[in-house]
Design a protein around this motif. Sequence first.
Motif, short mmCIF file in Angstrom:
data_model
loop_
_atom_site.label_atom_id
_atom_site.label_comp_id
_atom_site.label_asym_id
_atom_site.label_seq_id
_atom_site.Cartn_x
_atom_site.Cartn_y
_atom_site.Cartn_z
N ASP A 198 0.87 -1.10 -0.20
CA ASP A 198 0.08 0.07 -0.03
C ASP A 198 0.64 1.26 0.04
N GLU A 199 2.07 1.06 0.28
CA GLU A 199 3.01 2.31 0.21
C GLU A 199 2.72 3.21 1.43
N GLU A 200 2.42 2.67 2.25
CA GLU A 200 1.91 3.44 3.59
C GLU A 200 2.69 2.90 4.84
N GLY A 201 2.94 3.98 5.64
CA GLY A 201 3.60 3.33 6.97
C GLY A 201 2.98 4.02 8.13
N GLY A 202 3.36 3.69 9.48
CA GLY A 202 3.07 4.28 10.55
C GLY A 202 4.13 4.42 11.82
N ILE A 203 4.12 5.43 12.71
CA ILE A 203 5.10 5.20 13.54
C ILE A 203 4.56 5.47 14.91
N GLY A 204 4.81 4.85 16.20
CA GLY A 204 4.08 5.09 17.27
C GLY A 204 5.25 5.08 18.46
N GLY A 205 5.24 6.01 19.47
CA GLY A 205 6.14 6.08 20.37
C GLY A 205 5.58 6.07 21.97
N VAL A 206 6.11 5.50 22.66
CA VAL A 206 5.56 5.53 24.18
C VAL A 206 6.70 5.86 25.15
N LEU A 207 6.15 6.79 26.03
CA LEU A 207 7.29 7.23 27.20
C LEU A 207 6.55 6.72 28.36
N THR A 208 7.53 5.90 29.24
CA THR A 208 6.94 5.35 30.85
C THR A 208 8.10 5.99 31.45
N TYR B 114 -3.89 4.62 5.33
CA TYR B 114 -4.33 2.87 5.85
C TYR B 114 -3.24 2.19 4.86
N ALA B 115 -2.95 1.22 5.97
CA ALA B 115 -1.86 0.14 5.45
C ALA B 115 -2.67 -1.42 5.62
N THR B 116 -3.01 -2.04 4.64
CA THR B 116 -3.61 -3.22 5.13
C THR B 116 -3.08 -4.42 5.46
N GLY B 117 -1.83 -4.23 5.49
CA GLY B 117 -0.79 -5.18 6.06
C GLY B 117 -0.69 -5.18 7.63
N ALA C 247 -6.40 4.03 13.20
CA ALA C 247 -6.74 5.28 12.97
C ALA C 247 -5.66 6.03 12.30
N GLU C 248 -5.91 7.37 11.75
CA GLU C 248 -4.73 8.23 11.25
C GLU C 248 -3.69 8.53 12.30
N TRP C 249 -4.50 8.88 13.39
CA TRP C 249 -3.56 9.24 14.47
C TRP C 249 -4.21 9.01 15.98
N THR C 250 -3.53 8.81 17.03
CA THR C 250 -4.01 8.62 18.17
C THR C 250 -3.14 9.17 19.37
N VAL C 251 -3.48 9.59 20.25
CA VAL C 251 -2.88 9.91 21.70
C VAL C 251 -3.48 9.40 22.93
N GLY C 252 -2.77 9.17 24.00
CA GLY C 252 -3.26 8.73 25.11
C GLY C 252 -2.20 8.60 26.19
N ALA C 253 -3.05 8.55 27.50
CA ALA C 253 -2.26 8.34 28.67
C ALA C 253 -2.73 7.40 29.63
N ALA C 254 -1.68 6.99 30.65
CA ALA C 254 -2.21 5.91 31.66
C ALA C 254 -1.62 5.96 32.93
N ASP D 89 -12.39 2.44 9.03
CA ASP D 89 -13.46 1.67 8.80
C ASP D 89 -13.46 0.94 7.19
N SER D 90 -13.46 -0.28 7.32
CA SER D 90 -13.69 -1.09 5.90
C SER D 90 -12.41 -0.51 5.15
N GLY D 91 -11.16 -0.40 5.60
CA GLY D 91 -9.94 -0.51 4.95
C GLY D 91 -9.78 0.99 4.66
N VAL D 92 -10.14 2.25 4.90
CA VAL D 92 -10.06 3.48 4.70
C VAL D 92 -10.07 4.42 6.10
N PHE D 93 -9.40 5.35 5.95
CA PHE D 93 -9.65 6.47 7.15
C PHE D 93 -10.78 7.41 6.71
N THR D 94 -11.60 7.35 7.98
CA THR D 94 -12.82 8.23 7.88
C THR D 94 -12.50 9.61 8.32
#
Length: 334
Positions: free
Chosen positions: A215-225, A243-246, A251-258, A281-286
Amino acid sequence: MNIKSLLLGSAAALAAVSGAQAADAIVAVEPEPMEYVRVCDAFGTGYFYIPGTETCLKIGGEIRATIYANETAVTDDGDDWESEVRARLTVEAKNDSELGTIASYIRIQATQSAALDRAAVVLDQAHITVGGFKVGRSLTWADDWGLEGESDGFFNNAKFNMMSYTYATDAFTVGLGIDDLSDIYVGNEVGLEGVVSGSFGAATVTVNGVYDFADEEGGIGGVLTADIGPGTLGIAGAWASGYATGYDFAAEWTVGAAYTFKATDKLKITPQVMYYGDVADSGVFTSDDAWAADLYIEYALAEGLKASADIRYVDVDGSDDGNWDGFVRLTRSF
């Protein structure tokens, strides 16, 4: 017959009898030495030497019984609760060699819900490592992305046939790997995964990245504890170029804390909140956003036995109301 002849005859008779008895004597056979199983402490606890070798073996497993509940539905029949039992059996083998430590790992798993007639037993993981090299079927580094609670998610696909190399020290880890995505796409497709992690005193930063060549798409995620007060604070964020099917980005982006509050040596309580932008949703970002919050509780009943529970609320744009769900669980590991 003189005395001399009598003595000589008696001696000859005694010699003959002694020889016959010696011929009939039972000689006890020495038992062969037994080789007992020896404890191997070279790779941590739980290992023992395979008799006759210098290979260390460790056998473990887990049984997990869960009851899920959902305000909307858990099953296709519309039931709002369901029970599930999952069993895992793991086998690890390690030995030192001129190439470094050679290790193998096997995890066999079966999951049985009440709705299934028979659970399928699968080879969940199986891989070989030599030094920092790994090849086989394994979880990617992105599987560890996220927080302690149950409301986070981004890299939904995180287990493939793969090969990777990891360089690790006490405080720093860097790795690069190739994932076979052929079981997801029609044709031979691959993905790239990587990780960089570092510990700085009480804090640890980990960054995961993946790229789907199909799909020639990528994603990156980071966590600080970081250890703060009587617990551990975690902050997470992730972003995808598309969106990458593999890897099935959530989602396109997300943030959170715990924050994991260690109430006692046995009790941990984790409140968590997440926000998702442009959910998939169904293979695409809404254009819909969502937020979720949950409370996760874990209690160690005894060595190798823990009880846990989670209650979660999820609200997605465009839906009339949010949704409550959760579970209670008992886990026995050995």
